[in-house]
Design an enzyme around this catalytic site. Structure first.
Site, PDB file in Angstrom:
ATOM      1  N   SER A 177       3.361  -2.432  10.295  1.00 43.36           N
ATOM      2  CA  SER A 177       5.042  -2.233  10.502  1.00 43.36           C
ATOM      3  C   SER A 177       5.601  -3.780   9.959  1.00 43.36           C
ATOM      4  O   SER A 177       6.511  -4.320  10.741  1.00 43.36           O
ATOM      5  CB  SER A 177       5.067  -2.107  12.051  1.00 43.36           C
ATOM      6  OG  SER A 177       4.734  -1.090  12.354  1.00 43.36           O
TER       7      SER A 177
ATOM      8  N   LYS B  35       0.286   4.258  -0.455  1.00 39.52           N
ATOM      9  CA  LYS B  35      -0.516   5.410   0.501  1.00 39.52           C
ATOM     10  C   LYS B  35      -0.222   6.722  -0.314  1.00 39.52           C
ATOM     11  O   LYS B  35      -0.261   6.597  -1.731  1.00 39.52           O
ATOM     12  CB  LYS B  35      -0.073   5.515   1.846  1.00 39.52           C
ATOM     13  CG  LYS B  35      -0.016   4.417   2.695  1.00 39.52           C
ATOM     14  CD  LYS B  35       0.152   4.641   4.243  1.00 39.52           C
ATOM     15  CE  LYS B  35       0.183   3.360   4.938  1.00 39.52           C
ATOM     16  NZ  LYS B  35      -0.021   3.549   6.375  1.00 39.52           N
TER      17      LYS B  35
ATOM     18  N   GLY C 121       2.160   1.972  10.815  1.00 43.12           N
ATOM     19  CA  GLY C 121       3.264   2.931  10.663  1.00 43.12           C
ATOM     20  C   GLY C 121       3.944   3.475  12.295  1.00 43.12           C
ATOM     21  O   GLY C 121       4.604   4.309  12.200  1.00 43.12           O
TER      22      GLY C 121
ATOM     23  N   GLU D  84      -7.051   4.261   7.689  1.00 43.93           N
ATOM     24  CA  GLU D  84      -6.835   5.541   7.624  1.00 43.93           C
ATOM     25  C   GLU D  84      -8.116   6.365   7.028  1.00 43.93           C
ATOM     26  O   GLU D  84      -8.686   7.372   7.257  1.00 43.93           O
ATOM     27  CB  GLU D  84      -5.558   5.898   6.759  1.00 43.93           C
ATOM     28  CG  GLU D  84      -4.336   5.754   7.618  1.00 43.93           C
ATOM     29  CD  GLU D  84      -2.950   5.126   6.944  1.00 43.93           C
ATOM     30  OE1 GLU D  84      -3.101   5.288   5.638  1.00 43.93           O
ATOM     31  OE2 GLU D  84      -2.123   4.786   7.589  1.00 43.93           O
TER      32      GLU D  84
ATOM     33  N   GLU E  10      -5.317  -5.508  10.487  1.00 47.04           N
ATOM     34  CA  GLU E  10      -4.692  -4.338  10.544  1.00 47.04           C
ATOM     35  C   GLU E  10      -4.752  -3.555  12.056  1.00 47.04           C
ATOM     36  O   GLU E  10      -5.715  -2.703  11.969  1.00 47.04           O
ATOM     37  CB  GLU E  10      -4.556  -3.392   9.374  1.00 47.04           C
ATOM     38  CG  GLU E  10      -4.331  -3.926   8.166  1.00 47.04           C
ATOM     39  CD  GLU E  10      -3.541  -3.086   7.370  1.00 47.04           C
ATOM     40  OE1 GLU E  10      -2.286  -3.143   7.041  1.00 47.04           O
ATOM     41  OE2 GLU E  10      -4.282  -2.051   6.934  1.00 47.04           O
TER      42      GLU E  10
ATOM     43  N   ASN F 208       0.942  -1.119  -0.071  1.00 45.64           N
ATOM     44  CA  ASN F 208       0.088   0.092  -0.088  1.00 45.64           C
ATOM     45  C   ASN F 208       0.747   1.343   0.123  1.00 45.64           C
ATOM     46  O   ASN F 208       1.527   1.421   1.065  1.00 45.64           O
ATOM     47  CB  ASN F 208      -0.976  -0.193   1.380  1.00 45.64           C
ATOM     48  CG  ASN F 208      -1.842   1.100   1.407  1.00 45.64           C
ATOM     49  OD1 ASN F 208      -1.697   1.966   0.378  1.00 45.64           O
ATOM     50  ND2 ASN F 208      -2.276   1.480   2.602  1.00 45.64           N
TER      51      ASN F 208
ATOM     52  N   HIS G 286      -9.684   0.866   4.956  1.00 44.93           N
ATOM     53  CA  HIS G 286      -8.256   1.043   5.538  1.00 44.93           C
ATOM     54  C   HIS G 286      -8.573   1.724   6.853  1.00 44.93           C
ATOM     55  O   HIS G 286      -9.443   2.825   6.683  1.00 44.93           O
ATOM     56  CB  HIS G 286      -7.365   1.669   4.591  1.00 44.93           C
ATOM     57  CG  HIS G 286      -5.818   1.611   5.148  1.00 44.93           C
ATOM     58  ND1 HIS G 286      -5.605   2.422   6.032  1.00 44.93           N
ATOM     59  CD2 HIS G 286      -4.888   0.878   4.863  1.00 44.93           C
ATOM     60  CE1 HIS G 286      -4.257   2.324   6.367  1.00 44.93           C
ATOM     61  NE2 HIS G 286      -3.762   1.076   5.758  1.00 44.93           N
TER      62      HIS G 286
HETATM   63  C1  PEP Z   1      -0.757  -0.140   5.971  1.00 44.00           C
HETATM   64  O1  PEP Z   1      -0.874   1.210   5.683  1.00 44.00           O
HETATM   65  O2  PEP Z   1      -1.592  -1.025   5.552  1.00 44.00           O
HETATM   66  C2  PEP Z   1       0.188  -0.432   6.748  1.00 44.00           C
HETATM   67  C3  PEP Z   1       0.291  -1.652   7.246  1.00 44.00           C
HETATM   68  O3  PEP Z   1       1.417   0.616   7.068  1.00 44.00           O
HETATM   69  P1  PEP Z   1       2.811   0.064   7.663  1.00 44.00           P
HETATM   70  O4  PEP Z   1       3.285  -1.275   7.027  1.00 44.00           O
HETATM   71  O5  PEP Z   1       3.717   1.469   7.339  1.00 44.00           O
HETATM   72  O6  PEP Z   1       2.560  -0.058   9.230  1.00 44.00           O
END
Ligand code: PEP
Length: 260
Positions: free
Chosen positions: A218, A12, A178, A102, A172, A10, A100
């Site tokens: 992460s 973003k 992040g 976000e 998630e 992803n 997601h």
């Molecule tokens: C994500 O944006 O779905 C995500 C898992 O981000 P990160 O790997 O940076 O934690």
């Protein structure tokens, strides 16, 4: 259960279409060195990069599936700023992230909108990567399973068992996204197993057993193999670490070591 792995990146709100072109070429060269019969790789660039990425993937026959990060649940009309499922399908987009955290936290996407969007994605012949996950506060309050159950049942409401092929579920946990603080492999497996039971209660066991459940939060090359160790974890959704071709390819290589 014979489920192949899915490793999804992803991007973003990162990378213009020139940068996307460089990354996808670099990633393609690296993926071409790997045996990917049991591991599928997808990228989810911003909308403005999709056509560029699609052209390179098709032209160079790269082993990469195209994904989007979001889509409107409206088919067409006076919805300024939105992009439709038909537009994405025309670009041979295969996957769309839906819900997601976000989008949920920053853009008001509630459970009902997640359900409407997932249904629109599936109706257009694409797959919905439905994201669910608890916040740190919800986890501390002992509400993790209640949140996962609510989000999952709402997202698949009204879908027939035959839609299973077009559903991917991504666990998630919001506190892991992040932050550099990934869930443990045990936590990821525990959540994935609970999510599969939840899917089973709605779509039936056969459908639930066929749906890929990813872990996201992460993920790095160093923790991928361990996270993929759980029998219900069928891949990873990667944010930050998918922005570098070498790093993302290392994550894919770790999945290949697990899946053969
Ligand atoms: C994500 O944006 O779905 C995500 C898992 O981000 P990160 O790997 O940076 O934690």
């Amino acid at each position: 259960m014979g489920r192949n792995a899915l490793i999804a990146g992803n991007w973003k709100l990162n990378l213009d279409h020139h940068e996307a072109l460089h990354l996808i070429r670099d990633l393609g060269l690296r993926l071409n060195q790997l045996e990917l019969s049991k591991v599928e790789v997808a990228v989810h660039p911003p909308f403005t990069d999709l056509r560029t990425v699609q052209t390179i993937v098709e032209g160079d026959k790269l082993p990469i599936s195209l994904g989007a990060q979001h889509v409107s649940h409206h088919a067409k009309g006076a919805y300024t700023g939105e992009v439709s499922t038909t537009m994405l399908a025309k670009l041979k987009t295969q996957y769309v992230l839906v819900g997601h955290s976000e989008r949920r936290a920053l853009f008001g996407m509630d459970d009902q909108l997640v359900q409407q969007t997932a249904a629109a994605v599936i109706a257009e012949g694409m797959s919905a990567v439905i994201c669910v996950g608890e916040s740190a506060e919800e986890r501390e309050a002992g509400e993790m399973t209640a949140v996962l159950e609510r989000q999952t049942l709402a997202a698949v409401r009204g879908l027939p068992a035959t839609a299973a092929d077009a559903i991917v579920l991504a666990y998630e946990p919001v506190w892991a996204i992040g932050t550099g603080q990934a869930a443990t492999a045990e936590d990821a497996q525990h959540a994935a197993s609970f999510l599969r039971e939840t899917l089973s209660s709605s779509l039936g066991k056969a459908a639930a057993d066929s749906i890929r459940i990813l872990y996201g939060g992460s993920v790095q090359p160093q923790n991928t193999e361990e996270l993929l160790g759980g029998p219900d974890v069928d891949g990873v959704l990667v944010g930050g670490a998918s922005l570098n071709g070498a790093t993302f390819a290392e994550i894919v290589a770790a999945a290949v070591r697990c899946y053969g």
